[in-house]
Design a protein around this motif. Structure first.
Motif, PDB file in Angstrom:
ATOM      1  N   VAL A   1     -47.624  -5.141 -20.993  1.00  0.00           N
ATOM      2  CA  VAL A   1     -48.028  -4.344 -22.106  1.00  0.00           C
ATOM      3  C   VAL A   1     -48.131  -2.925 -21.796  1.00  0.00           C
ATOM      4  O   VAL A   1     -48.728  -2.443 -20.634  1.00  0.00           O
ATOM      5  CB  VAL A   1     -49.456  -4.774 -22.747  1.00  0.00           C
ATOM      6  CG1 VAL A   1     -49.698  -3.893 -24.073  1.00  0.00           C
ATOM      7  CG2 VAL A   1     -49.025  -6.087 -23.413  1.00  0.00           C
ATOM      8  N   ASP A   2     -47.649  -1.825 -22.366  1.00  0.00           N
ATOM      9  CA  ASP A   2     -47.383  -0.516 -21.877  1.00  0.00           C
ATOM     10  C   ASP A   2     -48.699   0.182 -22.435  1.00  0.00           C
ATOM     11  O   ASP A   2     -49.211   1.230 -21.582  1.00  0.00           O
ATOM     12  CB  ASP A   2     -46.376   0.215 -22.579  1.00  0.00           C
ATOM     13  CG  ASP A   2     -45.056  -0.338 -22.219  1.00  0.00           C
ATOM     14  OD1 ASP A   2     -44.496  -0.641 -21.084  1.00  0.00           O
ATOM     15  OD2 ASP A   2     -44.164  -0.853 -23.166  1.00  0.00           O
TER      16      ASP A   2
ATOM     17  N   ARG B   1     -41.678  -4.999 -34.023  1.00  0.00           N
ATOM     18  CA  ARG B   1     -41.796  -6.717 -33.965  1.00  0.00           C
ATOM     19  C   ARG B   1     -43.334  -7.082 -34.222  1.00  0.00           C
ATOM     20  O   ARG B   1     -44.294  -6.878 -33.354  1.00  0.00           O
ATOM     21  CB  ARG B   1     -41.356  -7.097 -32.826  1.00  0.00           C
ATOM     22  CG  ARG B   1     -41.346  -8.687 -32.478  1.00  0.00           C
ATOM     23  CD  ARG B   1     -40.930  -9.146 -31.336  1.00  0.00           C
ATOM     24  NE  ARG B   1     -42.348  -8.963 -30.585  1.00  0.00           N
ATOM     25  CZ  ARG B   1     -42.008  -8.755 -29.250  1.00  0.00           C
ATOM     26  NH1 ARG B   1     -40.870  -8.188 -28.544  1.00  0.00           N
ATOM     27  NH2 ARG B   1     -43.155  -8.344 -28.474  1.00  0.00           N
TER      28      ARG B   1
ATOM     29  N   ASP C   1     -46.554  -8.845 -33.943  1.00  0.00           N
ATOM     30  CA  ASP C   1     -47.196 -10.108 -33.156  1.00  0.00           C
ATOM     31  C   ASP C   1     -48.549 -10.033 -33.102  1.00  0.00           C
ATOM     32  O   ASP C   1     -49.208  -8.922 -32.775  1.00  0.00           O
ATOM     33  CB  ASP C   1     -46.417 -10.060 -31.826  1.00  0.00           C
ATOM     34  CG  ASP C   1     -46.724 -11.251 -31.123  1.00  0.00           C
ATOM     35  OD1 ASP C   1     -46.244 -12.398 -31.382  1.00  0.00           O
ATOM     36  OD2 ASP C   1     -47.489 -11.458 -30.413  1.00  0.00           O
TER      37      ASP C   1
ATOM     38  N   HIS D   1     -48.957  -9.383 -29.170  1.00  0.00           N
ATOM     39  CA  HIS D   1     -48.193  -8.326 -28.360  1.00  0.00           C
ATOM     40  C   HIS D   1     -47.090  -7.687 -29.286  1.00  0.00           C
ATOM     41  O   HIS D   1     -45.663  -7.554 -29.107  1.00  0.00           O
ATOM     42  CB  HIS D   1     -47.320  -8.816 -27.074  1.00  0.00           C
ATOM     43  CG  HIS D   1     -48.356  -9.363 -25.994  1.00  0.00           C
ATOM     44  ND1 HIS D   1     -48.387 -10.785 -25.961  1.00  0.00           N
ATOM     45  CD2 HIS D   1     -48.966  -8.770 -25.256  1.00  0.00           C
ATOM     46  CE1 HIS D   1     -49.284 -10.992 -24.916  1.00  0.00           C
ATOM     47  NE2 HIS D   1     -49.715  -9.784 -24.615  1.00  0.00           N
TER      48      HIS D   1
ATOM     49  N   CYS E   1     -44.631  -4.913 -30.671  1.00  0.00           N
ATOM     50  CA  CYS E   1     -43.615  -4.068 -29.919  1.00  0.00           C
ATOM     51  C   CYS E   1     -43.060  -3.047 -30.872  1.00  0.00           C
ATOM     52  O   CYS E   1     -42.578  -3.471 -32.226  1.00  0.00           O
ATOM     53  CB  CYS E   1     -42.688  -4.786 -29.078  1.00  0.00           C
ATOM     54  SG  CYS E   1     -41.544  -3.945 -27.886  1.00  0.00           S
TER      55      CYS E   1
ATOM     56  N   THR F   1     -39.649   0.087 -31.136  1.00  0.00           N
ATOM     57  CA  THR F   1     -38.498   0.394 -30.675  1.00  0.00           C
ATOM     58  C   THR F   1     -38.516   1.881 -31.182  1.00  0.00           C
ATOM     59  O   THR F   1     -38.664   2.347 -32.293  1.00  0.00           O
ATOM     60  CB  THR F   1     -37.308  -0.337 -31.004  1.00  0.00           C
ATOM     61  OG1 THR F   1     -37.445  -1.277 -30.628  1.00  0.00           O
ATOM     62  CG2 THR F   1     -35.874   0.310 -30.268  1.00  0.00           C
TER      63      THR F   1
ATOM     64  N   THR G   1     -38.649   0.988 -25.681  1.00  0.00           N
ATOM     65  CA  THR G   1     -39.476   0.341 -26.409  1.00  0.00           C
ATOM     66  C   THR G   1     -40.862   0.443 -25.921  1.00  0.00           C
ATOM     67  O   THR G   1     -41.143   0.853 -24.775  1.00  0.00           O
ATOM     68  CB  THR G   1     -39.435  -1.392 -26.134  1.00  0.00           C
ATOM     69  OG1 THR G   1     -39.387  -1.536 -24.648  1.00  0.00           O
ATOM     70  CG2 THR G   1     -37.997  -1.806 -26.590  1.00  0.00           C
ATOM     71  N   LEU G   2     -41.888   0.138 -26.579  1.00  0.00           N
ATOM     72  CA  LEU G   2     -43.281   0.425 -26.556  1.00  0.00           C
ATOM     73  C   LEU G   2     -44.031  -0.825 -26.787  1.00  0.00           C
ATOM     74  O   LEU G   2     -44.206  -1.116 -28.027  1.00  0.00           O
ATOM     75  CB  LEU G   2     -44.033   1.660 -27.253  1.00  0.00           C
ATOM     76  CG  LEU G   2     -45.481   1.848 -26.930  1.00  0.00           C
ATOM     77  CD1 LEU G   2     -45.774   2.269 -25.369  1.00  0.00           C
ATOM     78  CD2 LEU G   2     -45.794   3.064 -27.746  1.00  0.00           C
ATOM     79  N   ALA G   3     -44.644  -1.602 -25.680  1.00  0.00           N
ATOM     80  CA  ALA G   3     -45.152  -2.884 -25.942  1.00  0.00           C
ATOM     81  C   ALA G   3     -46.820  -2.446 -26.048  1.00  0.00           C
ATOM     82  O   ALA G   3     -47.159  -1.711 -25.137  1.00  0.00           O
ATOM     83  CB  ALA G   3     -44.813  -3.715 -24.746  1.00  0.00           C
ATOM     84  N   ALA G   4     -47.433  -2.988 -27.109  1.00  0.00           N
ATOM     85  CA  ALA G   4     -48.768  -2.478 -27.084  1.00  0.00           C
ATOM     86  C   ALA G   4     -49.572  -3.969 -27.291  1.00  0.00           C
ATOM     87  O   ALA G   4     -48.834  -5.054 -27.591  1.00  0.00           O
ATOM     88  CB  ALA G   4     -48.995  -1.696 -28.349  1.00  0.00           C
ATOM     89  N   ARG G   5     -50.748  -3.838 -27.681  1.00  0.00           N
ATOM     90  CA  ARG G   5     -51.778  -4.849 -28.040  1.00  0.00           C
ATOM     91  C   ARG G   5     -52.161  -4.936 -29.495  1.00  0.00           C
ATOM     92  O   ARG G   5     -52.234  -5.806 -29.958  1.00  0.00           O
ATOM     93  CB  ARG G   5     -52.930  -4.824 -27.185  1.00  0.00           C
ATOM     94  CG  ARG G   5     -52.648  -5.231 -25.622  1.00  0.00           C
ATOM     95  CD  ARG G   5     -53.942  -5.250 -24.793  1.00  0.00           C
ATOM     96  NE  ARG G   5     -55.089  -6.079 -25.217  1.00  0.00           N
ATOM     97  CZ  ARG G   5     -56.343  -5.915 -24.633  1.00  0.00           C
ATOM     98  NH1 ARG G   5     -56.764  -4.989 -24.283  1.00  0.00           N
ATOM     99  NH2 ARG G   5     -57.108  -6.922 -25.342  1.00  0.00           N
TER     100      ARG G   5
END
Length: 421
Positions: free
Chosen positions: A7-8, A136, A138, A141, A143, A145, A155-159
């Motif tokens: 996760v970023d 996306r 979730d 996680h 995410c 774009t 992309t930026l993946a987060a919580r």
């Protein structure tokens, strides 16, 4: 708090306006990593320039108040309403609810930049010139774009993701959350001027709201700024405003000349920017949260500019959402419907009741009545000062019914059954 492997960032925020800046500051102060994605380059022009006192609590809690106070903005302590020869004053310092009674009138380009710079100074990462194109959802996680200005996709993946994109309404568009805002479509014509107002009785510490002398569905704002500048706008239904001239400049000028108080005050005004128009700004969504995300401020719902509720709702939503994000990311169970959406919408619905009452004539009949008991005037002042969540105020807990009853006592014709929601 460290984020998960893969996760970023703990929290991704779309938009660096007041809601995004306040949420970012509140979250980094709680130990979370925050990454803000903003489409524009700051400073950038925005309307929504007359704050309400309730905002000050959130700004203070987020550690942003000192940055605002350093801006030299025009103080604000109330509102003056004018219609023909009538004038009514609402002083926010004389109110029912506890809390701030003063605030500021701000040029948003400077105000917004100060807020996001202060949030970045506290530890939030902010990237400008990026456009979010995908999401996306979730629960664990989510995410995003996005594209940067060079066209590079990332992309930026987060919580967790907070949408504070304002009129961009990014997640509402991507997820198809929009619904009928239940308000008539209206248009605003507005500009900034060097006002050159010399009248000694003009109170720069208050916003001036005018009502067209012949068509009460049209109203005006004059928001004094520091250094002799002001924001001046006219709001009405699209057809009526469009019939006033061939372009926005002509329409604005003709409407200003039609209102005696505004015509006199602005007789020596000089424009600082072209007259702009905005329509279709009212918006609503089917829900303000979902798996791994929540919507803040105008990204979810925007009512109308008449009572300057936009920034107040934006900051309030950030204040309510941020501790829930912290709890959820610590592993606690959070009921977003009961703890975020329902209480936030309760205050929005109070503002909606006042907006509806303004346009159907009930609220003007109350405001321009000259013999209110002091207690009732303080209750109304509290709502107009932004304390729309204080349910100890009868004009919050039962806003529609109280406004209707009071309007009838002030001589307004009763609203027929079914005419007002």
């Amino acid at each position: 708090m460290t984020h998960d492997i893969g996760v970023d960032t703990d929290v991704a925020i779309i938009g660096a306006g007041p809601a995004g800046a306040a949420a970012a500051a509140l979250l980094v102060r709680s130990g979370l990593s925050v990454h803000v994605l903003e489409r524009s380059r700051f400073p950038r022009f925005s309307i929504g320039e007359s704050l309400l006192p309730q905002c000050m609590q959130t700004l203070d809690e987020a550690g942003l108040l000192s940055a605002v106070e350093a801006g030299g903005f025009q103080p604000k302590n109330g509102a003056v309403f004018t219609h023909r020869a009538h004038e009514a004053v609402i002083d926010f310092r004389d109110k029912f609810s506890d809390g701030w009674g003063t605030t500021y009138q701000v040029e948003r380009a400077d105000f917004d930049q100060r807020l996001i710079e202060a949030a970045a100074a506290q530890g939030a990462r902010v990237d400008f010139g990026v456009t979010v194109t995908g999401f996306r959802p979730d629960a664990q996680h989510p995410c995003l774009t996005y594209f940067d200005e060079s066209g590079h996709e990332a992309t930026l993946a987060a919580r967790f993701v907070l949408d504070a994109s304002g009129y961009g309404r990014v997640l509402a568009r991507l997820l198809g959350l929009g619904r009928d805002p239940r308000l008539e479509p209206r248009m605003a014509l507005f500009t900034h001027v060097e006002d050159h107002i010399q009248e000694p009785n003009f109170d720069r510490d208050k916003i001036l709201i005018g009502v067209h002398p012949e068509d009460a569905s049209l109203w005006y704002w004059l928001i004094p700024f520091s250094h002799g500048r002001a924001s001046v706008g006219v709001v009405g239904d699209v057809d009526t405003l469009s019939a006033q001239g061939g372009d926005a400049e002509q329409r604005w000028q003709r409407l200003i000349e039609a209102e005696p108080r505004f015509r006199e005050l602005l007789r020596d005004a000089r424009p600082l920017r072209p007259v702009a128009s905005l329509q279709g700004y009212s918006a609503d969504v089917t829900r303000l949260h979902g798996p791994g995300y929540a919507l803040l401020g105008n990204a979810g719902e925007f009512l109308d500019p008449v009572f300057s509720s936009g920034v107040t709702i934006a900051l309030r939503s950030a204040q309510q959402a941020s501790p829930l994000v912290v709890r959820q990311l610590r592993g606690d169970s959070v009921d977003w419907q009961c703890e975020f959406e329902r209480p936030l919408r309760q205050g929005i619905d109070t503002f909606r009741a006042f907006v509806d009452a303004w346009y159907d004539g009930r609220l003007p009949s109350i405001i321009f009545h000259d013999a209110h008991p002091a207690t009732i005037k303080r209750m109304i002042s509290s709502v107009l000062a932004g304390y729309a969540w204080d349910t100890s105020n009868p004009f919050v807990s039962a806003a529609r019914r109280r406004l209707t009853t009071l309007a009838e006592l002030c001589g307004h014709a009763p609203v027929a059954s079914g005419d007002s929601p």
